[in-house]
Design a protein around this motif. Structure first.
Motif, PDB file in Angstrom:
ATOM      1  N   PHE A   1      -2.453   1.441  -9.001  1.00 32.51           N
ATOM      2  CA  PHE A   1      -3.878   1.038  -9.400  1.00 32.51           C
ATOM      3  C   PHE A   1      -4.971   1.731  -8.395  1.00 32.51           C
ATOM      4  CE2 PHE A   1      -2.283  -3.040 -11.773  1.00 32.51           C
ATOM      5  CZ  PHE A   1      -2.420  -2.411 -12.936  1.00 32.51           C
ATOM      6  N   ARG A   2      -4.643   1.858  -7.173  1.00 29.53           N
ATOM      7  CA  ARG A   2      -5.467   2.236  -6.192  1.00 29.53           C
ATOM      8  C   ARG A   2      -6.102   3.916  -6.460  1.00 29.53           C
ATOM      9  NH1 ARG A   2      -3.355   1.669  -0.221  1.00 29.53           N
ATOM     10  NH2 ARG A   2      -5.197   2.638   0.289  1.00 29.53           N
ATOM     11  N   LYS A   3      -5.054   4.511  -7.249  1.00 29.79           N
ATOM     12  CA  LYS A   3      -5.674   5.774  -7.615  1.00 29.79           C
ATOM     13  C   LYS A   3      -6.896   5.943  -8.334  1.00 29.79           C
ATOM     14  CE  LYS A   3      -0.769   7.369  -7.189  1.00 29.79           C
ATOM     15  NZ  LYS A   3       0.208   7.978  -8.047  1.00 29.79           N
ATOM     16  N   PRO A   4      -6.998   5.325  -9.591  1.00 31.95           N
ATOM     17  CA  PRO A   4      -8.173   5.331 -10.305  1.00 31.95           C
ATOM     18  C   PRO A   4      -9.400   4.532  -9.538  1.00 31.95           C
ATOM     19  CG  PRO A   4      -6.744   3.793 -11.312  1.00 31.95           C
ATOM     20  CD  PRO A   4      -5.838   4.635 -10.367  1.00 31.95           C
ATOM     21  N   VAL A   5      -9.035   3.426  -9.009  1.00 29.42           N
ATOM     22  CA  VAL A   5     -10.087   2.645  -8.213  1.00 29.42           C
ATOM     23  C   VAL A   5     -10.884   3.529  -7.270  1.00 29.42           C
ATOM     24  CG1 VAL A   5     -10.396   0.614  -6.530  1.00 29.42           C
ATOM     25  CG2 VAL A   5      -9.086   0.327  -8.732  1.00 29.42           C
TER      26      VAL A   5
ATOM     27  N   THR B   1       0.672  -1.083  -0.157  1.00 30.52           N
ATOM     28  CA  THR B   1       0.066  -0.061   0.036  1.00 30.52           C
ATOM     29  C   THR B   1       0.762   1.082   0.015  1.00 30.52           C
ATOM     30  OG1 THR B   1      -0.046  -0.112   2.367  1.00 30.52           O
ATOM     31  CG2 THR B   1      -1.873  -0.975   1.276  1.00 30.52           C
ATOM     32  N   LYS B   2       2.091   1.006   0.059  1.00 39.56           N
ATOM     33  CA  LYS B   2       2.979   2.274   0.334  1.00 39.56           C
ATOM     34  C   LYS B   2       3.783   2.690  -0.979  1.00 39.56           C
ATOM     35  CE  LYS B   2       3.669   1.395   5.292  1.00 39.56           C
ATOM     36  NZ  LYS B   2       4.343   1.304   6.233  1.00 39.56           N
ATOM     37  N   GLY B   3       3.539   2.061  -2.240  1.00 39.09           N
ATOM     38  CA  GLY B   3       4.032   2.244  -3.299  1.00 39.09           C
ATOM     39  C   GLY B   3       4.150   1.101  -4.482  1.00 39.09           C
ATOM     40  N   GLY B   4       4.753   1.056  -5.538  1.00 39.25           N
ATOM     41  CA  GLY B   4       4.656   0.064  -6.701  1.00 39.25           C
ATOM     42  C   GLY B   4       3.682   0.137  -7.217  1.00 39.25           C
ATOM     43  N   MET B   5       3.063  -0.828  -7.814  1.00 40.01           N
ATOM     44  CA  MET B   5       2.148  -1.285  -8.783  1.00 40.01           C
ATOM     45  C   MET B   5       0.642  -1.049  -7.884  1.00 40.01           C
ATOM     46  SD  MET B   5       1.116  -4.611 -11.184  1.00 40.01           S
ATOM     47  CE  MET B   5       1.007  -5.491  -9.770  1.00 40.01           C
TER      48      MET B   5
ATOM     49  N   VAL C   1       5.781  -2.344 -23.205  1.00 37.69           N
ATOM     50  CA  VAL C   1       6.060  -3.570 -23.536  1.00 37.69           C
ATOM     51  C   VAL C   1       5.996  -4.573 -22.423  1.00 37.69           C
ATOM     52  CG1 VAL C   1       7.610  -5.524 -24.256  1.00 37.69           C
ATOM     53  CG2 VAL C   1       7.397  -3.456 -25.461  1.00 37.69           C
ATOM     54  N   GLU C   2       6.500  -4.006 -21.157  1.00 38.20           N
ATOM     55  CA  GLU C   2       6.492  -4.644 -19.837  1.00 38.20           C
ATOM     56  C   GLU C   2       5.200  -4.638 -19.326  1.00 38.20           C
ATOM     57  OE1 GLU C   2       8.966  -6.716 -18.747  1.00 38.20           O
ATOM     58  OE2 GLU C   2       9.892  -6.013 -20.490  1.00 38.20           O
ATOM     59  N   VAL C   3       4.242  -3.730 -19.363  1.00 40.26           N
ATOM     60  CA  VAL C   3       3.150  -3.461 -18.756  1.00 40.26           C
ATOM     61  C   VAL C   3       1.936  -4.492 -19.586  1.00 40.26           C
ATOM     62  CG1 VAL C   3       1.075  -2.132 -18.675  1.00 40.26           C
ATOM     63  CG2 VAL C   3       3.255  -1.124 -18.100  1.00 40.26           C
ATOM     64  N   LEU C   4       2.309  -4.871 -20.816  1.00 44.60           N
ATOM     65  CA  LEU C   4       1.174  -5.847 -21.512  1.00 44.60           C
ATOM     66  C   LEU C   4       1.894  -7.169 -21.710  1.00 44.60           C
ATOM     67  CD1 LEU C   4       0.722  -3.179 -24.410  1.00 44.60           C
ATOM     68  CD2 LEU C   4      -0.927  -4.030 -22.936  1.00 44.60           C
ATOM     69  N   LYS C   5       3.348  -7.478 -21.155  1.00 42.23           N
ATOM     70  CA  LYS C   5       3.803  -8.720 -21.080  1.00 42.23           C
ATOM     71  C   LYS C   5       3.163  -9.589 -20.156  1.00 42.23           C
ATOM     72  CE  LYS C   5       8.222  -9.454 -19.865  1.00 42.23           C
ATOM     73  NZ  LYS C   5       9.555  -9.356 -19.910  1.00 42.23           N
ATOM     74  N   SER C   6       2.771 -10.950 -20.577  1.00 40.06           N
ATOM     75  CA  SER C   6       2.520 -12.144 -19.482  1.00 40.06           C
ATOM     76  C   SER C   6       3.752 -12.780 -19.320  1.00 40.06           C
ATOM     77  CB  SER C   6       1.360 -12.724 -20.317  1.00 40.06           C
ATOM     78  OG  SER C   6       0.893 -13.779 -19.293  1.00 40.06           O
ATOM     79  N   THR C   7       3.859 -12.845 -17.953  1.00 36.74           N
ATOM     80  CA  THR C   7       5.007 -13.696 -17.459  1.00 36.74           C
ATOM     81  C   THR C   7       4.610 -14.532 -16.214  1.00 36.74           C
ATOM     82  OG1 THR C   7       6.782 -11.925 -18.305  1.00 36.74           O
ATOM     83  CG2 THR C   7       7.531 -13.678 -16.948  1.00 36.74           C
ATOM     84  N   THR C   8       4.649 -15.928 -16.512  1.00 37.75           N
ATOM     85  CA  THR C   8       4.259 -16.688 -15.449  1.00 37.75           C
ATOM     86  C   THR C   8       5.537 -17.462 -14.881  1.00 37.75           C
ATOM     87  OG1 THR C   8       2.024 -16.936 -16.590  1.00 37.75           O
ATOM     88  CG2 THR C   8       2.598 -18.620 -14.658  1.00 37.75           C
TER      89      THR C   8
ATOM     90  N   SER D   1      -5.687  -6.270 -23.167  1.00 43.27           N
ATOM     91  CA  SER D   1      -6.691  -7.188 -23.359  1.00 43.27           C
ATOM     92  C   SER D   1      -6.917  -7.451 -21.578  1.00 43.27           C
ATOM     93  CB  SER D   1      -6.069  -8.482 -23.778  1.00 43.27           C
ATOM     94  OG  SER D   1      -5.066  -9.173 -23.080  1.00 43.27           O
ATOM     95  N   GLY D   2      -5.898  -7.317 -20.744  1.00 44.29           N
ATOM     96  CA  GLY D   2      -6.192  -7.556 -19.382  1.00 44.29           C
ATOM     97  C   GLY D   2      -5.831  -9.125 -19.137  1.00 44.29           C
ATOM     98  N   LYS D   3      -5.304 -10.023 -20.382  1.00 37.66           N
ATOM     99  CA  LYS D   3      -5.191 -11.277 -19.873  1.00 37.66           C
ATOM    100  C   LYS D   3      -3.593 -11.325 -19.609  1.00 37.66           C
ATOM    101  CE  LYS D   3      -8.676 -12.926 -23.342  1.00 37.66           C
ATOM    102  NZ  LYS D   3      -8.926 -13.324 -24.591  1.00 37.66           N
ATOM    103  N   GLN D   4      -2.596 -10.317 -19.718  1.00 40.25           N
ATOM    104  CA  GLN D   4      -1.436 -10.507 -19.231  1.00 40.25           C
ATOM    105  C   GLN D   4      -1.370 -10.954 -17.954  1.00 40.25           C
ATOM    106  OE1 GLN D   4      -2.723  -7.884 -20.161  1.00 40.25           O
ATOM    107  NE2 GLN D   4      -1.939  -5.964 -19.285  1.00 40.25           N
ATOM    108  N   VAL D   5      -0.466 -12.021 -17.361  1.00 38.39           N
ATOM    109  CA  VAL D   5      -0.106 -12.570 -16.089  1.00 38.39           C
ATOM    110  C   VAL D   5       0.940 -11.762 -15.562  1.00 38.39           C
ATOM    111  CG1 VAL D   5       0.590 -14.633 -14.875  1.00 38.39           C
ATOM    112  CG2 VAL D   5      -1.122 -14.704 -16.675  1.00 38.39           C
ATOM    113  N   PHE D   6       0.699 -11.351 -14.312  1.00 38.50           N
ATOM    114  CA  PHE D   6       1.704 -10.804 -13.412  1.00 38.50           C
ATOM    115  C   PHE D   6       1.942 -11.746 -12.111  1.00 38.50           C
ATOM    116  CE2 PHE D   6      -0.514  -6.625 -14.213  1.00 38.50           C
ATOM    117  CZ  PHE D   6       0.701  -6.314 -15.118  1.00 38.50           C
ATOM    118  N   SER D   7       3.443 -12.163 -12.192  1.00 36.18           N
ATOM    119  CA  SER D   7       3.776 -12.894 -11.226  1.00 36.18           C
ATOM    120  C   SER D   7       4.129 -12.149 -10.067  1.00 36.18           C
ATOM    121  CB  SER D   7       5.012 -13.718 -11.622  1.00 36.18           C
ATOM    122  OG  SER D   7       4.628 -14.576 -12.557  1.00 36.18           O
ATOM    123  N   TRP D   8       3.186 -11.553  -9.079  1.00 35.11           N
ATOM    124  CA  TRP D   8       3.463 -10.759  -8.143  1.00 35.11           C
ATOM    125  C   TRP D   8       3.729 -11.514  -6.712  1.00 35.11           C
ATOM    126  CZ3 TRP D   8       0.376 -11.959  -3.882  1.00 35.11           C
ATOM    127  CH2 TRP D   8      -0.496 -13.030  -3.958  1.00 35.11           C
TER     128      TRP D   8
END
Length: 304
Positions: free
Chosen positions: A181-185, A173-177, A270-277, A195-202
């Motif tokens: 995302f919280r700002k518009p939400v 909650t103190k920074g990062g991705m 490229v990184e925002v849209l890349k899917s990496t599992t 597409s929203g289908k890109q995977v984030f390995s968070w």
């Protein structure tokens, strides 16, 4: 208790990690470009000038290397890309030089890398999660991570145990991705990127800090490990779960087209849209247990 020297200790992860280590009874000292008058636990270094306070190296039992310019903080101009690389590789090289030249008792070095080492999921002929033995991708972040890891690897020749964590996007909650995302939400808008289908390995920041702490305590942890939650999630699922935490049913999903992201972010898109599992089988085999293995558990903790 041992003394832990942290580089990048004032950043998002470093601050949380230093707090955890102190709670465990460790003494934590920091390397920083700026010292604090009267604070004996902050030592000065400057990779541009190739200077480092030798006392920091002499006092340390373990080193955790987190230093590096934020990948997503600014648009990727040629100058910024060079800064991203140099702030990682030259700081690592300075640590190696210091450990070689300054008498010390350092037993292990725990260094950071990123899941940016890997390419998109589609680059694997038979799709499966990326494992630590997979080669670095040829794109900017892949090459950066390859140089990053290579620059710290010489510590093994000095008799130091080396652990490298390839870290996924950190949820805090103190920074990062998540903070972005919280700002518009909060305004009732759930932005679905591409597409929203890109995977984030968070990974949850608490689990990441626990990984570093366990690497200090356990000599059996050695080599390269993926540092991500066991259950990666696609961006659409992540943003909708976040929106439900804050707004219940009162939000509007808005798709942000890929071409607009490319215009706004340039090469970084490229990184925002890349899917990496990525697979975390290796670190789980070492016995590490995640407190927040799922996105629902992570967001309930961070946003509840």
């Amino acid at each position: 208790m041992p003394t832990i020297l942290i580089t990048g200790g004032t950043g998002l992860v470093g601050t949380a990690l230093a707090s955890l280590l102190r709670e465990k009874g460790h003494r934590v000292i920091l390397l920083s470009r700026h010292t604090l008058p009267g604070n004996p636990d902050v030592f000065q270094w400057d990779y541009r000038k190739e200077t480092i306070d030798p006392e920091a190296i002499r006092q340390a039992d373990h080193i955790i290397h987190l230093a590096g310019a934020g990948v997503a903080d600014k648009r990727w101009s040629a100058k910024r890309k060079q800064e991203i690389v140099d702030s990682r590789t030259k700081t690592a090289a300075l640590l190696v030089k210091a450990l070689r030249e300054i008498p010390n008792k350092v037993r292990s070095v725990i260094s950071t890398s990123g899941v940016g080492w890997y390419g998109p999921d589609a680059s694997i002929p038979n799709p499966r999660p990326f494992e630590e033995t997979d080669p670095a991708d040829a794109d900017f972040l892949g090459d950066t991570c390859r140089l990053w890891e290579a620059s710290i690897t010489p510590v093994t020749g000095l008799g130091k145990r080396l652990v490298i964590f390839r870290v996924g996007p950190v949820l805090s909650t103190k920074g990062g991705m998540l903070a972005e995302f919280r700002k518009p939400v909060r305004m009732g808008v759930a932005p679905i990127l591409g597409s929203g289908k890109q995977v984030f390995s968070w990974i949850h920041i608490d689990d990441l800090c626990r990984l570093y702490a366990e690497a200090i305590d356990r000599d059996g942890i050695n080599g390269v490990y993926n540092a991500a939650a066991p259950h990666p999630v696609d961006e659409r699922t992540l943003i909708l779960a976040l929106a439900k935490q804050f707004k219940g049913r009162y939000f509007v999903p808005v798709y942000v087209p890929s071409f607009l992201l490319k215009w706004l972010l340039g090469e970084m898109s490229v990184e925002v849209l890349k899917s990496t599992t990525v697979s975390v089988k290796k670190i789980r085999t070492e016995g590490f247990q995640f407190i927040y293995p799922s996105i629902d558990a992570a967001l309930a903790n961070l946003c509840g």
